[in-house]
Design a protein around this motif. Structure first.
Motif, PDB file in Angstrom:
ATOM      1  N   VAL A 223       0.846  -1.201   0.000  1.00  0.00           N
ATOM      2  CA  VAL A 223       0.000   0.000   0.000  1.00  0.00           C
ATOM      3  C   VAL A 223       0.881   1.250   0.000  1.00  0.00           C
ATOM      4  O   VAL A 223       0.583   2.232  -0.691  1.00  0.00           O
ATOM      5  N   PHE A 224       1.974   1.230   0.766  1.00  0.00           N
ATOM      6  CA  PHE A 224       2.883   2.375   0.758  1.00  0.00           C
ATOM      7  C   PHE A 224       3.444   2.621  -0.642  1.00  0.00           C
ATOM      8  O   PHE A 224       3.505   3.764  -1.104  1.00  0.00           O
ATOM      9  N   THR A 225       3.836   1.551  -1.324  1.00  0.00           N
ATOM     10  CA  THR A 225       4.380   1.737  -2.676  1.00  0.00           C
ATOM     11  C   THR A 225       3.331   2.301  -3.620  1.00  0.00           C
ATOM     12  O   THR A 225       3.662   3.027  -4.572  1.00  0.00           O
ATOM     13  N   GLN A 226       2.067   1.974  -3.383  1.00  0.00           N
ATOM     14  CA  GLN A 226       0.999   2.498  -4.230  1.00  0.00           C
ATOM     15  C   GLN A 226       0.726   3.972  -3.940  1.00  0.00           C
ATOM     16  O   GLN A 226       0.493   4.764  -4.855  1.00  0.00           O
ATOM     17  N   MET A 227       0.766   4.319  -2.667  1.00  0.00           N
ATOM     18  CA  MET A 227       0.455   5.691  -2.270  1.00  0.00           C
ATOM     19  C   MET A 227       1.640   6.631  -2.447  1.00  0.00           C
ATOM     20  O   MET A 227       1.472   7.809  -2.756  1.00  0.00           O
ATOM     21  N   PHE A 228       2.851   6.103  -2.228  1.00  0.00           N
ATOM     22  CA  PHE A 228       4.056   6.939  -2.248  1.00  0.00           C
ATOM     23  C   PHE A 228       5.147   6.288  -3.104  1.00  0.00           C
ATOM     24  O   PHE A 228       6.234   5.963  -2.607  1.00  0.00           O
ATOM     25  N   PRO A 229       4.888   6.060  -4.384  1.00  0.00           N
ATOM     26  CA  PRO A 229       5.887   5.345  -5.197  1.00  0.00           C
ATOM     27  C   PRO A 229       7.220   6.072  -5.272  1.00  0.00           C
ATOM     28  O   PRO A 229       8.282   5.431  -5.290  1.00  0.00           O
ATOM     29  N   GLU A 230       7.190   7.414  -5.309  1.00  0.00           N
ATOM     30  CA  GLU A 230       8.436   8.167  -5.446  1.00  0.00           C
ATOM     31  C   GLU A 230       9.219   8.215  -4.149  1.00  0.00           C
ATOM     32  O   GLU A 230      10.370   8.652  -4.132  1.00  0.00           O
ATOM     33  N   ARG A 231       8.617   7.741  -3.045  1.00  0.00           N
ATOM     34  CA  ARG A 231       9.300   7.697  -1.742  1.00  0.00           C
ATOM     35  C   ARG A 231       9.791   6.292  -1.396  1.00  0.00           C
ATOM     36  O   ARG A 231      10.311   6.066  -0.301  1.00  0.00           O
ATOM     37  N   SER A 232       9.602   5.345  -2.297  1.00  0.00           N
ATOM     38  CA  SER A 232       9.930   3.938  -2.042  1.00  0.00           C
ATOM     39  C   SER A 232      11.288   3.595  -2.616  1.00  0.00           C
ATOM     40  O   SER A 232      11.541   3.801  -3.814  1.00  0.00           O
ATOM     41  N   ASP A 233      12.169   3.043  -1.783  1.00  0.00           N
ATOM     42  CA  ASP A 233      13.514   2.688  -2.228  1.00  0.00           C
ATOM     43  C   ASP A 233      13.613   1.172  -2.379  1.00  0.00           C
ATOM     44  O   ASP A 233      13.084   0.614  -3.334  1.00  0.00           O
ATOM     45  N   ARG A 234      14.224   0.471  -1.455  1.00  0.00           N
ATOM     46  CA  ARG A 234      14.424  -0.971  -1.564  1.00  0.00           C
ATOM     47  C   ARG A 234      13.391  -1.664  -0.667  1.00  0.00           C
ATOM     48  O   ARG A 234      13.462  -1.576   0.565  1.00  0.00           O
ATOM     49  N   ILE A 235      12.456  -2.351  -1.280  1.00  0.00           N
ATOM     50  CA  ILE A 235      11.278  -2.883  -0.605  1.00  0.00           C
ATOM     51  C   ILE A 235      11.358  -4.407  -0.569  1.00  0.00           C
ATOM     52  O   ILE A 235      11.456  -5.049  -1.623  1.00  0.00           O
ATOM     53  N   VAL A 236      11.327  -4.997   0.635  1.00  0.00           N
ATOM     54  CA  VAL A 236      11.327  -6.451   0.797  1.00  0.00           C
ATOM     55  C   VAL A 236      10.036  -6.858   1.498  1.00  0.00           C
ATOM     56  O   VAL A 236       9.725  -6.358   2.591  1.00  0.00           O
ATOM     57  N   LEU A 237       9.289  -7.768   0.877  1.00  0.00           N
ATOM     58  CA  LEU A 237       7.995  -8.225   1.372  1.00  0.00           C
ATOM     59  C   LEU A 237       8.093  -9.729   1.615  1.00  0.00           C
ATOM     60  O   LEU A 237       8.195 -10.515   0.670  1.00  0.00           O
ATOM     61  N   ASP A 238       8.052 -10.128   2.870  1.00  0.00           N
ATOM     62  CA  ASP A 238       8.347 -11.499   3.305  1.00  0.00           C
ATOM     63  C   ASP A 238       7.059 -12.153   3.814  1.00  0.00           C
ATOM     64  O   ASP A 238       6.474 -11.698   4.792  1.00  0.00           O
ATOM     65  N   SER A 239       6.630 -13.234   3.151  1.00  0.00           N
ATOM     66  CA  SER A 239       5.404 -13.957   3.524  1.00  0.00           C
ATOM     67  C   SER A 239       4.194 -13.070   3.250  1.00  0.00           C
ATOM     68  O   SER A 239       3.603 -12.483   4.148  1.00  0.00           O
ATOM     69  N   SER A 240       3.833 -13.005   1.978  1.00  0.00           N
ATOM     70  CA  SER A 240       3.027 -11.898   1.462  1.00  0.00           C
ATOM     71  C   SER A 240       1.544 -12.209   1.343  1.00  0.00           C
ATOM     72  O   SER A 240       1.148 -13.310   0.967  1.00  0.00           O
ATOM     73  N   ALA A 241       0.762 -11.182   1.602  1.00  0.00           N
ATOM     74  CA  ALA A 241      -0.682 -11.238   1.437  1.00  0.00           C
ATOM     75  C   ALA A 241      -1.069 -10.796   0.040  1.00  0.00           C
ATOM     76  O   ALA A 241      -0.493  -9.863  -0.518  1.00  0.00           O
ATOM     77  N   ASP A 242      -2.061 -11.472  -0.529  1.00  0.00           N
ATOM     78  CA  ASP A 242      -2.671 -11.047  -1.783  1.00  0.00           C
ATOM     79  C   ASP A 242      -3.425  -9.746  -1.509  1.00  0.00           C
ATOM     80  O   ASP A 242      -4.369  -9.730  -0.716  1.00  0.00           O
ATOM     81  N   PRO A 243      -3.042  -8.639  -2.125  1.00  0.00           N
ATOM     82  CA  PRO A 243      -3.697  -7.369  -1.794  1.00  0.00           C
ATOM     83  C   PRO A 243      -5.172  -7.335  -2.160  1.00  0.00           C
ATOM     84  O   PRO A 243      -5.931  -6.549  -1.592  1.00  0.00           O
ATOM     85  N   ASP A 244      -5.595  -8.193  -3.101  1.00  0.00           N
ATOM     86  CA  ASP A 244      -7.005  -8.237  -3.477  1.00  0.00           C
ATOM     87  C   ASP A 244      -7.818  -9.152  -2.565  1.00  0.00           C
ATOM     88  O   ASP A 244      -9.052  -9.139  -2.608  1.00  0.00           O
ATOM     89  N   ARG A 245      -7.157  -9.956  -1.742  1.00  0.00           N
ATOM     90  CA  ARG A 245      -7.845 -10.866  -0.815  1.00  0.00           C
ATOM     91  C   ARG A 245      -7.671 -10.450   0.638  1.00  0.00           C
ATOM     92  O   ARG A 245      -8.287 -11.039   1.537  1.00  0.00           O
ATOM     93  N   TYR A 246      -6.831  -9.440   0.878  1.00  0.00           N
ATOM     94  CA  TYR A 246      -6.625  -8.955   2.242  1.00  0.00           C
ATOM     95  C   TYR A 246      -7.953  -8.538   2.867  1.00  0.00           C
ATOM     96  O   TYR A 246      -8.807  -7.963   2.208  1.00  0.00           O
ATOM     97  N   GLY A 247      -8.094  -8.828   4.158  1.00  0.00           N
ATOM     98  CA  GLY A 247      -9.282  -8.415   4.872  1.00  0.00           C
ATOM     99  C   GLY A 247      -9.848  -9.533   5.718  1.00  0.00           C
ATOM    100  O   GLY A 247      -9.281 -10.630   5.816  1.00  0.00           O
ATOM    101  N   PRO A 248     -10.997  -9.296   6.340  1.00  0.00           N
ATOM    102  CA  PRO A 248     -11.550 -10.258   7.302  1.00  0.00           C
ATOM    103  C   PRO A 248     -12.219 -11.463   6.663  1.00  0.00           C
ATOM    104  O   PRO A 248     -12.658 -12.355   7.390  1.00  0.00           O
ATOM    105  N   VAL A 249     -12.323 -11.514   5.336  1.00  0.00           N
ATOM    106  CA  VAL A 249     -13.000 -12.643   4.683  1.00  0.00           C
ATOM    107  C   VAL A 249     -12.030 -13.402   3.781  1.00  0.00           C
ATOM    108  O   VAL A 249     -11.634 -14.528   4.091  1.00  0.00           O
TER     109      VAL A 249
END
Length: 502
Positions: A223-249
């Protein structure tokens, strides 16, 4: 850089990024509202962390002031607690790595002590490591709904009566949050936490941030990379959630199948050690005894120490122990204790089990309502209890232990609607995604989906290990080398990589 220069840069970035959503560009523009200057330009007062893990690591801590509601920056403010472990060689310093340990609602002030231990000396030389208790959590301005128990998630039970109990309990938890936290509750969200991260960046005097997040922290990072792409440097995402499936369901439903697979692996362990645990010598026998134990707990809750373990709680005990194969002996000993208690044998409850049950059932020392506040504030959930009941019953055939948990009704069904639409993550910010094939919390298929959503990402797959959270938690030379190389050089692998278990 002046506000005018930054605004022009943002306009250029948004025009160039065809995949960026309107929400993303809007968030970038918000960051340059002159009313936010006092937050971005605040002077941080570093002090001792007074923490047994952080202090020996040489960390310092401070509070960052942020708006409760970024749409009203002149209104109420809250604080976000952060820690800093300085780069070991200022001459080689590249910048800062912000972090999130997961949850949502997980405290992360000391998280980078563990992550930093997996970094090579040349990486540690380059970065200040920043731990964060996100808004609503830990030492930050808290969300505390004064729940009667610690955890908002539970299995719906074995029958209609158990489901009705769950509906009433979840409705009560939501009502307590609404009564205790009031209107401020809707501002404890992932999008606002991403905005807090950008304020932290500004207060630290950095043009960009690098980031390491695990579990829910991968959703926050994306979400940070989506909102602030020009502020994002080296991004590591470990054990990742599907952003389209995130949530209580969706995210919860996706956990059902891999947890049943992991349960088979644990049952094989139990069967191989039947002399210790006496649950049978074959997987089917172990599973059969588990079903019997859950049915027994439904009919008459099992007394263990100060706790009454029922069919809502017992699947949760299994779920919390299956995210790491190194926990299998501990989980086996705990389930053996529950079985002994059910048989009327005297049991001296294991200290770690006592602590886990204290949180699940008695809200000690503080409840986990921040988790639900963030999740329910991010994504609206279906409100009809019968919809959940149908899903639970449909799942029981293929998911006899976890179907009633992963399809549960949550407090989100009774929550006020979110203040903002969810973020649609689709961008070309470079990032490194690290994922095990057997992850029980954030599935491998979810990481593949995130990989597709982040078109410039690379996926590093740890094969045939049911582990959640790899770097800094589960040593593997191949995955560790990939993460360290990226943080050191800023160079992604030329193609996706598959790593064997060591």
């Amino acid at each position: 850089m002046s506000h005018k220069q930054v605004t022009l840069a943002i306009q250029s970035t948004c025009a160039a990024m065809i995949a960026a959503t309107a929400l993303g560009c809007t968030a970038q523009a918000e960051a340059n509202d002159p009313n936010l200057d006092r937050f971005y330009g605040q002077q941080l007062q570093w002090k001792s962390c007074d923490d047994p893990k952080l202090d020996p690591a040489g960390a310092k801590c401070t509070d960052v002031t942020v708006p409760l509601n970024y749409a009203e920056p002149q209104g109420e403010t809250i604080t976000v607690a952060i820690s800093r472990i300085a780069a070991t060689d200022p001459a080689q310093r590249h910048g800062v790595i912000l972090s999130n340990s997961g949850g949502p609602g997980g405290p992360g002030l000391d998280f980078m002590v563990d992550v930093g231990a997996a970094m090579t000396p040349d990486v540690r030389a380059r970065y200040d490591l920043i731990g964060i208790d996100p808004r609503g959590v830990g030492r930050s301005t808290p969300v505390d709904c004064h729940w009667p128990r610690g955890f908002g998630l539970q299995s719906t039970g074995t029958d209609g009566a158990g489901f009705a109990e769950t509906v009433a309990a979840q409705s009560n938890l939501a009502a307590r949050c609404a009564a205790t936290e009031g209107a401020r509750l809707r501002y404890f969200t992932t999008r606002n936490t991403a905005r807090d991260m950008d304020v932290i960046r500004g207060a630290l005097g950095e043009e960009k941030i690098s980031y390491y997040g695990t579990s829910y922290g991968t959703y926050l990072g994306s979400v940070f990379t989506q909102m602030f792409p020009e502020r994002s440097d080296r991004i590591v995402l470990d054990s990742s959630a599907d952003p389209d499936r995130y949530g209580p369901v969706g995210m919860m439903q996706d956990m059902g199948a891999p947890n049943e697979v992991a349960l088979d692996m644990w049952a094989d362990f139990m069967a191989a050690h039947d002399g210790d645990y006496h649950f049978g010598t074959a997987r089917e026998q172990v599973r059969g005894k588990l079903v019997d134990l859950i049915d027994r707990a439904a009919a008459d809750p099992i007394r263990l120490g100060d706790f009454a373990i029922d069919d809502h709680t017992l699947p949760m005990m299994l779920f919390t122990g299956l995210d790491d194969p190194r926990k299998y002996p501990k989980l086996a000993a705990q389930i053996r204790q529950v079985a002994d208690a059910a048989e009327g044998k005297p049991v001296e409850i294991l200290p770690e089990l006592n602590a886990d049950l204290s949180f699940m059932l008695n809200a000690q020392p503080r409840d986990g309502s921040a988790q639900m506040a963030i999740m329910c504030g991010d994504i609206e959930a279906p409100r009809d209890p019968s919809w959940y009941r149908r899903n639970v019953e449909a799942a029981r055939t293929t998911q006899p232990i976890f179907g009633a948990f992963t399809n549960q009704i949550t407090p989100c069904a009774f929550w006020a609607p979110p203040a903002e639409p969810p973020t649609r993550v689709r961008n070309s910010v470079p990032s490194l995604i690290v994922q095990s094939t057997g992850d029980t919390r954030t599935t491998y298929q979810g990481a593949q989906a995130l990989h597709r959503a982040l078109s410039a990402s690379r996926l590093v797959t740890l094969r045939d290990v049911p582990i959640h959270w790899i770097f800094g938690n589960y040593p593997n030379k191949c995955t560790d080398d990939m993460v360290n190389t990226y943080f050191r050089d800023g160079t992604l692998p030329a193609a996706d990589v598959t790593c064997p278990a060591d």
